[in-house]
Design a protein around this motif. Structure first.
Motif, PDB file in Angstrom:
ATOM      1  N   THR A  26      -2.012  -4.153   3.355  1.00 55.67           N
ATOM      2  CA  THR A  26      -3.128  -3.335   3.836  1.00 55.67           C
ATOM      3  C   THR A  26      -2.976  -1.897   3.361  1.00 55.67           C
ATOM      4  O   THR A  26      -3.927  -1.285   2.871  1.00 55.67           O
ATOM      5  CB  THR A  26      -3.212  -3.382   5.373  1.00 55.67           C
ATOM      6  OG1 THR A  26      -3.386  -4.743   5.780  1.00 55.67           O
ATOM      7  CG2 THR A  26      -4.354  -2.530   5.896  1.00 55.67           C
ATOM      8  N   ARG A  27      -1.775  -1.367   3.489  1.00 55.84           N
ATOM      9  CA  ARG A  27      -1.499   0.002   3.044  1.00 55.84           C
ATOM     10  C   ARG A  27      -1.749   0.154   1.541  1.00 55.84           C
ATOM     11  O   ARG A  27      -2.366   1.114   1.100  1.00 55.84           O
ATOM     12  CB  ARG A  27      -0.054   0.366   3.384  1.00 55.84           C
ATOM     13  CG  ARG A  27       0.256   1.828   3.217  1.00 55.84           C
ATOM     14  CD  ARG A  27       1.681   2.158   3.546  1.00 55.84           C
ATOM     15  NE  ARG A  27       2.120   1.630   4.819  1.00 55.84           N
ATOM     16  CZ  ARG A  27       3.390   1.393   5.136  1.00 55.84           C
ATOM     17  NH1 ARG A  27       4.349   1.652   4.268  1.00 55.84           N
ATOM     18  NH2 ARG A  27       3.718   0.913   6.313  1.00 55.84           N
ATOM     19  N   LEU A  28      -1.271  -0.814   0.764  1.00 58.27           N
ATOM     20  CA  LEU A  28      -1.441  -0.742  -0.685  1.00 58.27           C
ATOM     21  C   LEU A  28      -2.901  -0.881  -1.103  1.00 58.27           C
ATOM     22  O   LEU A  28      -3.331  -0.281  -2.086  1.00 58.27           O
ATOM     23  CB  LEU A  28      -0.593  -1.803  -1.378  1.00 58.27           C
ATOM     24  CG  LEU A  28       0.910  -1.574  -1.376  1.00 58.27           C
ATOM     25  CD1 LEU A  28       1.638  -2.778  -1.961  1.00 58.27           C
ATOM     26  CD2 LEU A  28       1.277  -0.311  -2.129  1.00 58.27           C
ATOM     27  N   SER A  29      -3.664  -1.661  -0.370  1.00 56.74           N
ATOM     28  CA  SER A  29      -5.067  -1.862  -0.740  1.00 56.74           C
ATOM     29  C   SER A  29      -5.904  -0.606  -0.522  1.00 56.74           C
ATOM     30  O   SER A  29      -6.933  -0.423  -1.160  1.00 56.74           O
ATOM     31  CB  SER A  29      -5.664  -3.027   0.042  1.00 56.74           C
ATOM     32  OG  SER A  29      -5.824  -2.687   1.408  1.00 56.74           O
ATOM     33  N   LYS A  30      -5.437   0.281   0.349  1.00 55.39           N
ATOM     34  CA  LYS A  30      -6.191   1.504   0.630  1.00 55.39           C
ATOM     35  C   LYS A  30      -6.000   2.574  -0.434  1.00 55.39           C
ATOM     36  O   LYS A  30      -6.887   3.393  -0.644  1.00 55.39           O
ATOM     37  CB  LYS A  30      -5.788   2.062   1.998  1.00 55.39           C
ATOM     38  CG  LYS A  30      -6.256   1.208   3.142  1.00 55.39           C
ATOM     39  CD  LYS A  30      -5.811   1.789   4.461  1.00 55.39           C
ATOM     40  CE  LYS A  30      -6.271   0.892   5.606  1.00 55.39           C
ATOM     41  NZ  LYS A  30      -5.782   1.376   6.900  1.00 55.39           N
ATOM     42  N   LYS A  31      -4.841   2.590  -1.086  1.00 57.49           N
ATOM     43  CA  LYS A  31      -4.597   3.667  -2.042  1.00 57.49           C
ATOM     44  C   LYS A  31      -4.085   3.190  -3.401  1.00 57.49           C
ATOM     45  O   LYS A  31      -3.578   3.969  -4.184  1.00 57.49           O
ATOM     46  CB  LYS A  31      -3.618   4.686  -1.445  1.00 57.49           C
ATOM     47  CG  LYS A  31      -2.282   4.123  -1.019  1.00 57.49           C
ATOM     48  CD  LYS A  31      -1.420   5.209  -0.401  1.00 57.49           C
ATOM     49  CE  LYS A  31      -0.115   4.634   0.085  1.00 57.49           C
ATOM     50  NZ  LYS A  31       0.728   5.621   0.688  1.00 57.49           N
ATOM     51  N   HIS A  32      -4.220   1.924  -3.656  1.00 55.14           N
ATOM     52  CA  HIS A  32      -3.677   1.382  -4.888  1.00 55.14           C
ATOM     53  C   HIS A  32      -4.462   0.124  -5.255  1.00 55.14           C
ATOM     54  O   HIS A  32      -4.968  -0.565  -4.380  1.00 55.14           O
ATOM     55  CB  HIS A  32      -2.191   1.038  -4.659  1.00 55.14           C
ATOM     56  CG  HIS A  32      -1.443   0.708  -5.899  1.00 55.14           C
ATOM     57  ND1 HIS A  32      -1.366  -0.565  -6.389  1.00 55.14           N
ATOM     58  CD2 HIS A  32      -0.738   1.474  -6.751  1.00 55.14           C
ATOM     59  CE1 HIS A  32      -0.629  -0.574  -7.486  1.00 55.14           C
ATOM     60  NE2 HIS A  32      -0.242   0.663  -7.726  1.00 55.14           N
ATOM     61  N   SER A  33      -4.552  -0.168  -6.509  1.00 59.42           N
ATOM     62  CA  SER A  33      -5.268  -1.377  -6.943  1.00 59.42           C
ATOM     63  C   SER A  33      -4.313  -2.564  -7.023  1.00 59.42           C
ATOM     64  O   SER A  33      -4.370  -3.354  -7.961  1.00 59.42           O
ATOM     65  CB  SER A  33      -5.940  -1.118  -8.287  1.00 59.42           C
ATOM     66  OG  SER A  33      -4.962  -0.754  -9.237  1.00 59.42           O
TER      67      SER A  33
END
Length: 129
Positions: free
Chosen positions: A64-71
């Motif tokens: 979830t964290r990665l999906s918000k600021k990373h592709s």
């Protein structure tokens, strides 16, 4: 360490074939990103009075964290189109816990297909310390 066994015990040649995707993944740029975040979560848990890792929860938080600021998702599925990111991250978490200096207990899941993405790790309270 997991159940008294360190990373030196980890014999890649004796692992199931589904580990092959992890061995490719661990050399990717994405693995360096998820390793850093997984190590942060592992470090936070180790500081608690009762360290406990539910792989599914940790992996979901990280994804979830990665999906918000990373592709992450698009890059993962571009490089590994037929693979499940939670399973791969579960294997990465397993190897990181195995390399850790603390002795974590590992509870085996009932379903082999859920082995790493749904694993539970904890450090037992030692009464002799």
């Amino acid at each position: 360490m997991i159940n008294g066994k360190s990373y030196s015990w980890f014999d890649r040649s004796k692992l199931e074939s589904y580990w092959e995707v992890f061995f490719v993944y661990e050399n990717s740029f994405l693995a360096s990103i998820t390793e850093r975040v997984l190590k942060e979560e592992l470090g936070l848990e180790k500081c608690k009075i009762k360290p406990f890792i539910d792989s599914q929860q940790i992996i979901n938080i990280i994804l979830t964290r990665l999906s918000k600021k990373h592709s992450f998702y698009s890059q993962f599925h571009e490089q590994f189109p037929d693979e499940n990111e939670a399973s791969v991250l579960g294997m990465q978490l397993y190897t990181l816990v195995l390399k850790d200096d603390k002795d974590w207990c590992y509870l085996v899941t009932k379903h082999p297909s859920h082995l790493f993405a749904h694993a539970i790790y904890f450090i037992p309270i030692r009464r002799d310390r």
